[in-house]
Each structure stands twice: as C-alpha cells, then as structure tokens.
Design a protein around this motif. Structure first.
Motif, short mmCIF file in Angstrom:
data_model
loop_
_atom_site.label_atom_id
_atom_site.label_comp_id
_atom_site.label_asym_id
_atom_site.label_seq_id
_atom_site.Cartn_x
_atom_site.Cartn_y
_atom_site.Cartn_z
N UNK A 1 -5.75 14.00 -25.54
CA UNK A 1 -5.70 14.83 -26.73
C UNK A 1 -4.53 14.33 -27.58
N UNK A 2 -4.28 14.98 -28.71
CA UNK A 2 -3.28 14.46 -29.63
C UNK A 2 -1.89 14.44 -28.99
N UNK A 3 -1.57 15.42 -28.17
CA UNK A 3 -0.24 15.48 -27.57
C UNK A 3 -0.07 14.47 -26.44
N UNK B 1 -21.09 13.57 -19.64
CA UNK B 1 -20.08 13.11 -20.59
C UNK B 1 -18.79 12.81 -19.83
N UNK B 2 -18.74 11.62 -19.29
CA UNK B 2 -17.56 11.14 -18.56
C UNK B 2 -17.11 9.79 -19.11
N UNK B 3 -17.20 9.66 -20.44
CA UNK B 3 -16.82 8.43 -21.12
C UNK B 3 -15.46 8.66 -21.78
N UNK B 4 -14.43 7.95 -21.33
CA UNK B 4 -13.07 8.15 -21.83
C UNK B 4 -12.97 7.80 -23.31
N UNK B 5 -12.18 8.60 -24.04
CA UNK B 5 -11.99 8.29 -25.47
C UNK B 5 -10.99 7.17 -25.70
N UNK B 6 -10.16 6.86 -24.70
CA UNK B 6 -9.32 5.65 -24.74
C UNK B 6 -9.73 4.79 -23.55
N UNK B 7 -10.26 3.61 -23.86
CA UNK B 7 -10.81 2.76 -22.81
C UNK B 7 -10.33 1.32 -22.98
N UNK B 8 -10.92 0.42 -22.23
CA UNK B 8 -10.47 -0.99 -22.25
C UNK B 8 -10.71 -1.67 -23.59
N UNK B 9 -11.53 -1.07 -24.44
CA UNK B 9 -11.86 -1.71 -25.73
C UNK B 9 -11.02 -1.19 -26.89
#
Length: 256
Positions: free
Chosen positions: A78-80, A46-54
C-alpha cells in the motif's frame, strides 16, 4: 442431433506445467468431436503482487556519484509500506550522510522525495532516471527528473492497482478467437476475468449467462482431449501463482 457435456478444467489436475500455464488431458470420446463451446465459469485467485520482478527497480544518481539502482522486494504494497520500502532501499545507497523523507500529498496523491542531511548541500542533489527505472509507473515517474534538486515531486499519482484483468488463453479452445491491437494479430483468448473489485487474496469469479457471448464455434469438429491453459495480463505477459492457488474453467461442450 448434437449432445452436450459439462467439462471442468482445473490446474489441480494438470499433467504438466504451473498453475498459470498447464496442460490437462481428457479420455472421453465425446471431447474428440466438439462443434462448439460455451465458456460458463472462470475462477481465478487474485494473488498477483502489485510490485513484482518487472516493476521494482529505481535508478538514480546523487550529485557527482555514479548511477546506482535499488530493488524493492516483491510483494503486495500500500502507499505507506511502499514509502517505507523505498526509503529503506534508497538510504542504503546514499552517501555523505544523506537521508530521504518520502511524503504523499493529500490533495494530488503524488509522492515527494526530500533529500537532506549532508554537510555539503550539493550532496543532497539527486536525479531519478525514467528510461531504466521499471518502477516508474508504480511511483508516478513519467520523465527523468531535473538535475541539481534535493526535492523531487513525482509527475503523477502512484499506481498500486496491480493486475486488473486476467486473460485466459488456450491454443486448443480459443485458437484465433481473439484479436489484440497490441499483439501480432490473432490470440488464443478464451475469456477475460476482472480483478478490479476482487481484494488481494480472494478469488474472482466470471460467470457467463448469455450463450451468444459465451460461445466459441468451430468450423470443423475439434479434438479437445489435450487442453493447455495460460493466464496472461492485459499486456500479454504470462502471470504466475503460488502452488496452492488454483485456476478453474468450466465449459459446456457440444458434439455430434
């Protein structure tokens, strides 16, 4: 009488491609006449960023200024840390001395953006654009915000879950084995791996102990000497992994 072997497919052994889109070769004669396959194990980091190029761009307009955009750097937030990144990037595009304060409700968990600081109050008025902002789901933006507002409350809670399901595809192993209502029809789905309980940086393991659920049966013997593996998310988008993060799939093959 059919015979069987365990086959290990690992991105470390790829002949070409990346760790999420690769080809491996086998040189044993048994794998050229495969009658059925049992998908035993899948290991996916699990090395898939939650904010990515899409999903990292926000379009907005301040008062009568032209529409502007900001891009949040790709990463795991995270939220902060997302609040800080949004504030930093937005303030690089604000004018007239305007600043933004980003808070999160402890009750609704919605983001609130409060713009202030300009000498003229009208210069604190900002609009967020839904249609062009790819970060909309991440921050909870479900529609273009009302004009002439210096306080913008998101429509719903933020979404930082990132990739939750990884689909393992293979046009050789899983040809027409899956059917997706959101796709064009049949897909080459071999297995799905859940990341819902796998922390970022850890490895998710999907193990099948039920032969019936793990089975892929071929109408005619199949040659699996060349196998391509592709990882996709639940929307069918091809995923990516760093060079040091490897995927492994273990099969039991049956041949005559």
């Amino acid at each position: 009488m059919s015979r069987e072997k365990i086959v290990v497919i690992n991105s470390k052994d790829k002949k070409e491609g990346s760790n999420t889109d690769f080809v491996v070769n086998f040189f044993d004669s048994s794998i050229q006449q495969v009658s059925k396959v049992l998908v035993r194990d899948c290991f996916v980091p699990n090395l898939f960023y939650n904010v990515n190029e899409r999903n990292n761009v926000l379009f907005f307009k301040q008062n009568a200024e032209a529409i502007k955009s900001i891009t949040i750097p790709v990463g795991q937030y995270n939220v902060d840390t997302l609040s800080t990144a949004l504030k930093t990037q937005i303030e690089t595009k604000l004018v007239f001395g305007t600043v933004v304060d980003i808070t999160r409700s402890s009750i609704t968990y919605k983001y609130t953006f409060t713009f202030s600081g300009a000498v003229t109050p009208a210069n604190n008025e900002v609009i967020f654009y839904f249609d062009t902002s790819t970060i909309r789901d991440v921050i909870g933006l479900l529609e273009t915000t009302a004009p002439a507002s210096n306080i913008i409350v998101m429509n719903t809670v933020f979404n930082l879950k990132g990739v939750e399901i990884v689909q393992v595809h293979s046009p050789q192993i899983g040809e027409m084995h899956g059917l997706d209502a959101g796709a064009t029809g049949y897909i080459s789905l071999v297995e799905t791996v859940s990341l819902a309980t796998t922390p970022f940086g850890s490895v998710s393991h999907r193990q099948n102990n039920d032969d019936e659920l793990a089975m892929i049966l071929y109408e005619q013997p199949k040659n699996l000497s060349i196998v391509k593996i592709v990882l996709r998310d639940e929307q069918g988008v091809k995923l990516s992994l760093p060079d040091n993060a490897h995927v492994s799939v273990m099969l039991k093959i049956f041949f005559d």
